[in-house]
Design a protein around this motif. Structure first.
Motif, PDB file in Angstrom:
ATOM      1  N   TYR A   8       0.853  -1.193   0.000  1.00  0.00           N
ATOM      2  CA  TYR A   8       0.000   0.000   0.000  1.00  0.00           C
ATOM      3  C   TYR A   8       0.885   1.238   0.000  1.00  0.00           C
ATOM      4  N   PHE A   9       0.465   2.250  -0.779  1.00  0.00           N
ATOM      5  CA  PHE A   9       1.084   3.577  -0.682  1.00  0.00           C
ATOM      6  C   PHE A   9       0.009   4.461  -0.051  1.00  0.00           C
ATOM      7  N   GLY A  10       0.070   4.679   1.249  1.00  0.00           N
ATOM      8  CA  GLY A  10      -1.021   5.367   1.937  1.00  0.00           C
ATOM      9  C   GLY A  10      -2.287   4.540   1.767  1.00  0.00           C
ATOM     10  N   ARG A  11      -3.328   5.165   1.188  1.00  0.00           N
ATOM     11  CA  ARG A  11      -4.587   4.412   1.007  1.00  0.00           C
ATOM     12  C   ARG A  11      -4.639   3.682  -0.340  1.00  0.00           C
ATOM     13  N   MET A  12      -3.652   3.941  -1.188  1.00  0.00           N
ATOM     14  CA  MET A  12      -3.620   3.289  -2.515  1.00  0.00           C
ATOM     15  C   MET A  12      -3.123   1.855  -2.374  1.00  0.00           C
ATOM     16  N   LYS A  13      -4.013   0.901  -2.710  1.00  0.00           N
ATOM     17  CA  LYS A  13      -3.637  -0.510  -2.620  1.00  0.00           C
ATOM     18  C   LYS A  13      -3.038  -0.946  -3.958  1.00  0.00           C
ATOM     19  N   ALA A  14      -1.745  -0.702  -4.113  1.00  0.00           N
ATOM     20  CA  ALA A  14      -1.093  -0.990  -5.403  1.00  0.00           C
ATOM     21  C   ALA A  14      -1.028  -2.497  -5.658  1.00  0.00           C
ATOM     22  N   VAL A  15      -0.764  -3.266  -4.593  1.00  0.00           N
ATOM     23  CA  VAL A  15      -0.789  -4.730  -4.667  1.00  0.00           C
ATOM     24  C   VAL A  15      -1.658  -5.193  -3.511  1.00  0.00           C
ATOM     25  N   GLY A  32      -1.674  -6.432 -17.440  1.00  0.00           N
ATOM     26  CA  GLY A  32      -2.785  -5.628 -16.941  1.00  0.00           C
ATOM     27  C   GLY A  32      -2.664  -4.212 -17.451  1.00  0.00           C
ATOM     28  N   PRO A  33      -3.723  -3.403 -17.279  1.00  0.00           N
ATOM     29  CA  PRO A  33      -3.686  -2.036 -17.786  1.00  0.00           C
ATOM     30  C   PRO A  33      -2.753  -1.161 -16.944  1.00  0.00           C
ATOM     31  N   SER A  34      -2.489   0.025 -17.428  1.00  0.00           N
ATOM     32  CA  SER A  34      -1.610   0.960 -16.733  1.00  0.00           C
ATOM     33  C   SER A  34      -2.132   1.229 -15.317  1.00  0.00           C
ATOM     34  N   GLY A  35      -1.252   1.155 -14.340  1.00  0.00           N
ATOM     35  CA  GLY A  35      -1.625   1.480 -12.964  1.00  0.00           C
ATOM     36  C   GLY A  35      -2.215   0.312 -12.182  1.00  0.00           C
ATOM     37  N   CYS A  36      -2.220  -0.909 -12.755  1.00  0.00           N
ATOM     38  CA  CYS A  36      -2.864  -2.034 -12.059  1.00  0.00           C
ATOM     39  C   CYS A  36      -1.955  -2.657 -10.996  1.00  0.00           C
ATOM     40  N   GLY A  37      -0.667  -2.250 -10.973  1.00  0.00           N
ATOM     41  CA  GLY A  37       0.215  -2.749  -9.916  1.00  0.00           C
ATOM     42  C   GLY A  37       1.302  -3.707 -10.382  1.00  0.00           C
ATOM     43  N   LYS A  38       1.483  -3.855 -11.688  1.00  0.00           N
ATOM     44  CA  LYS A  38       2.456  -4.824 -12.223  1.00  0.00           C
ATOM     45  C   LYS A  38       3.877  -4.502 -11.754  1.00  0.00           C
ATOM     46  N   THR A  39       4.274  -3.231 -11.978  1.00  0.00           N
ATOM     47  CA  THR A  39       5.646  -2.852 -11.628  1.00  0.00           C
ATOM     48  C   THR A  39       5.863  -2.955 -10.130  1.00  0.00           C
ATOM     49  N   THR A  40       4.881  -2.536  -9.357  1.00  0.00           N
ATOM     50  CA  THR A  40       5.013  -2.602  -7.898  1.00  0.00           C
ATOM     51  C   THR A  40       5.190  -4.055  -7.452  1.00  0.00           C
ATOM     52  N   LEU A  41       4.421  -4.955  -8.052  1.00  0.00           N
ATOM     53  CA  LEU A  41       4.536  -6.375  -7.697  1.00  0.00           C
ATOM     54  C   LEU A  41       5.942  -6.893  -8.027  1.00  0.00           C
ATOM     55  N   ASP A 154      10.717  -5.687 -16.873  1.00  0.00           N
ATOM     56  CA  ASP A 154       9.613  -4.723 -16.807  1.00  0.00           C
ATOM     57  C   ASP A 154       9.479  -3.996 -18.138  1.00  0.00           C
ATOM     58  N   GLU A 155       8.522  -4.416 -18.941  1.00  0.00           N
ATOM     59  CA  GLU A 155       8.265  -3.851 -20.278  1.00  0.00           C
ATOM     60  C   GLU A 155       9.572  -3.625 -21.040  1.00  0.00           C
ATOM     61  N   PRO A 156      10.420  -4.640 -21.171  1.00  0.00           N
ATOM     62  CA  PRO A 156      11.749  -4.396 -21.737  1.00  0.00           C
ATOM     63  C   PRO A 156      11.743  -4.030 -23.215  1.00  0.00           C
TER      64      PRO A 156
HETATM   65  P1  ATP Z   1       2.233   1.022 -15.777  1.00  0.00           P
HETATM   66  O1  ATP Z   1       1.924  -0.052 -16.771  1.00  0.00           O
HETATM   67  O2  ATP Z   1       1.616   2.354 -16.131  1.00  0.00           O
HETATM   68  O3  ATP Z   1       3.696   1.108 -15.461  1.00  0.00           O
HETATM   69  P2  ATP Z   1       1.695  -0.574 -13.399  1.00  0.00           P
HETATM   70  O4  ATP Z   1       0.635  -1.587 -13.584  1.00  0.00           O
HETATM   71  O5  ATP Z   1       3.098  -1.036 -13.454  1.00  0.00           O
HETATM   72  O6  ATP Z   1       1.460   0.639 -14.416  1.00  0.00           O
HETATM   73  P3  ATP Z   1       2.369   0.490 -10.806  1.00  0.00           P
HETATM   74  O7  ATP Z   1       3.480   1.340 -11.309  1.00  0.00           O
HETATM   75  O8  ATP Z   1       2.729  -0.729 -10.081  1.00  0.00           O
HETATM   76  O9  ATP Z   1       1.374   0.118 -12.013  1.00  0.00           O
HETATM   77  O10 ATP Z   1       1.418   1.394  -9.902  1.00  0.00           O
HETATM   78  C1  ATP Z   1       0.284   0.875  -9.223  1.00  0.00           C
HETATM   79  C2  ATP Z   1      -0.414   1.990  -8.471  1.00  0.00           C
HETATM   80  O11 ATP Z   1       0.401   2.398  -7.373  1.00  0.00           O
HETATM   81  C3  ATP Z   1      -0.650   3.227  -9.323  1.00  0.00           C
HETATM   82  O12 ATP Z   1      -1.899   3.764  -8.999  1.00  0.00           O
HETATM   83  C4  ATP Z   1       0.471   4.157  -8.924  1.00  0.00           C
HETATM   84  O13 ATP Z   1       0.074   5.510  -9.058  1.00  0.00           O
HETATM   85  C5  ATP Z   1       0.696   3.785  -7.449  1.00  0.00           C
HETATM   86  N1  ATP Z   1       2.101   3.964  -7.050  1.00  0.00           N
HETATM   87  C6  ATP Z   1       3.185   3.343  -7.566  1.00  0.00           C
HETATM   88  N2  ATP Z   1       4.321   3.748  -6.943  1.00  0.00           N
HETATM   89  C7  ATP Z   1       3.950   4.668  -6.006  1.00  0.00           C
HETATM   90  C8  ATP Z   1       4.650   5.427  -5.038  1.00  0.00           C
HETATM   91  N3  ATP Z   1       5.968   5.340  -4.879  1.00  0.00           N
HETATM   92  N4  ATP Z   1       3.932   6.262  -4.262  1.00  0.00           N
HETATM   93  C9  ATP Z   1       2.580   6.335  -4.376  1.00  0.00           C
HETATM   94  N5  ATP Z   1       1.854   5.619  -5.265  1.00  0.00           N
HETATM   95  C10 ATP Z   1       2.515   4.796  -6.079  1.00  0.00           C
END
Ligand code: ATP
Length: 362
Positions: A8-15, A32-41, A154-156
């Protein structure tokens, strides 16, 4: 293996509570679509991101709190991240130097990796003297040279032009098969995931929607999100009622009656007729009358509203009482706008979803 992983980033549940078992040596695409949490995972697996809760295991080893350099992983990113002030050779040697390999071993491994990626002629060049594809090869060579336990990508390929991307796809896939290295590959491109992944994990809003081989994901999507995200043009979704007649069960809406094959009846007969359902059918599973068609079919008519003439295919937008029906037909089909057209649903390829929850019933 990921167990209850949360970031979680604050209230944002990235994963958000991801459980996943990755098989040794497999190529797993995270899609998954942009912002779904792939990179964070991916960053949680690499150790670049500290998890909020849950565990990351490599085999039986709990590595959740191990620093990235102690995980024996390599990463390749979208922006190649090769060092501009170092030659190709020095770039590839870098992770080996960090790990204090002997000069002999470093030389041996550089030659091995450079040959494998066909960059052995370029070892003395600087990145600025390379094409995008060559630079990405250097990044991959640098990642595999330590023979990592897990390769994270990551999207190489997304910075490469379309033709090169297709070529690099097959090269990366072949290399991964030859090396047998467990690989997790982030992409938002369904074609990349379908063509490269042994299995695909589909993510949305931080949650794992489905994990399976490409044919499973395409033919048996677990919910409307996966069904709509995979396939182009997108699956048709039509709000329909379930009705029963003496001769069987039907999905029905204004201007459309679709009988259900016997094999589907058990799953549908228990459902309440009062709830809302969505009939799903892919554009490529609707045929124009008169064209070659397999199996059992149900006919419906509509007016051709719009045609996308791609030449390899013709995408027909038919106007129906319930909205538009998209049909993917062969490129040489003779059809005109405003024409009345009969099309046939392939009854074996029908999907059914609960409209409220999005869950697949068929
Ligand atoms: P993309 O394909 O656009 O790269 P993604 O699926 O890889 O997207 P992430 O980069 O994992 O998505 O982000 C997931 C969510 O977490 C997004 O809503 C993003 O704004 C949020 N997020 C990612 N990193 C941070 C951070 N350091 N601080 C706050 N929020 C973050």
């Amino acid at each position: 293996m990921l167990k209850g992983l949360k970031k979680y980033f604050g209230r944002m549940k990235a994963v958000d509570d991801i459980n996943m078992e990755i098989k040794p040596g497999e190529f797993l695409a995270l899609l998954g679509p942009s912002g779904c949490g792939k990179t964070t995972l991916l960053r949680c697996m690499s150790g670049l991101e500290r998890v909020t809760a849950g565990k990351v295991f490599f085999d039986d080893d709990d590595i959740t709190y191990l620093s990235p350099k102690d995980r024996n992983i390599s990463m390749v990113f979208q922006n190649y991240a090769v060092w501009p002030h170092m030659t190709v050779e020095k770039n590839i040697a870098y992770p080996l130097r960090v790990k204090k390999y002997s000069q002999n071993e470093i030389r041996k491994r550089i030659i091995w990796a450079a040959k494998l990626l066909s960059i052995d002629e370029l070892l003395n060049r600087y990145p600025v003297q390379l094409s995008g594809g060559q630079r990405q090869r250097v990044a991959v060579a640098r990642a595999i040279v330590i023979e990592p336990r897990v390769l994270l990508m990551d999207e190489p390929l997304s910075n490469l032009d379309a033709l090169l991307r297709v070529r690099m796809r097959s090269e990366v896939k072949k290399l991964q098969q030859d090396l047998g290295v467990t690989t997790i590959y982030v992409t938002h491109d369904q074609v990349e995931a379908m063509t490269m992944g042994d299995r695909i994990a589909v993510l949305e809003q931080g949650k794992l929607q489905q994990l399976g081989a490409s044919d499973e994901i395409y033919h048996n999507p677990s919910n409307m999100f996966v069904a709509g995200f995979i396939g182009s043009p997108q699956m048709n979704f039509i709000e329909a009622e379930i009705t029963s007649r003496n001769d069987g069960l039907y999905l029905r809406t204004k201007g459309l009656v679709v009988p259900l094959l016997d094999k589907f009846k058990a799953k549908v007969s228990e459902l309440s007729g009062k709830r809302k359902y969505l009939l799903g059918i892919r554009p490529e599973h609707i045929y124009v009358a008169g064209q070659a068609q397999p199996g059992k079919l149900a006919a419906t008519k509509g007016k051709v509203y719009f045609l996308e003439l791609l030449r390899s295919d013709t995408v027909i937008h038919l106007q129906k009482e319930f909205g538009f029906l998209v049909v993917k037909a062969p490129g040489d089909l003779k059809v005109e706008e405003d024409e009345e057209l009969e099309v046939l649903f392939d009854l074996n390829r029908i999907h059914l979803f609960n409209k409220d929850t999005g869950e697949a019933i068929l």
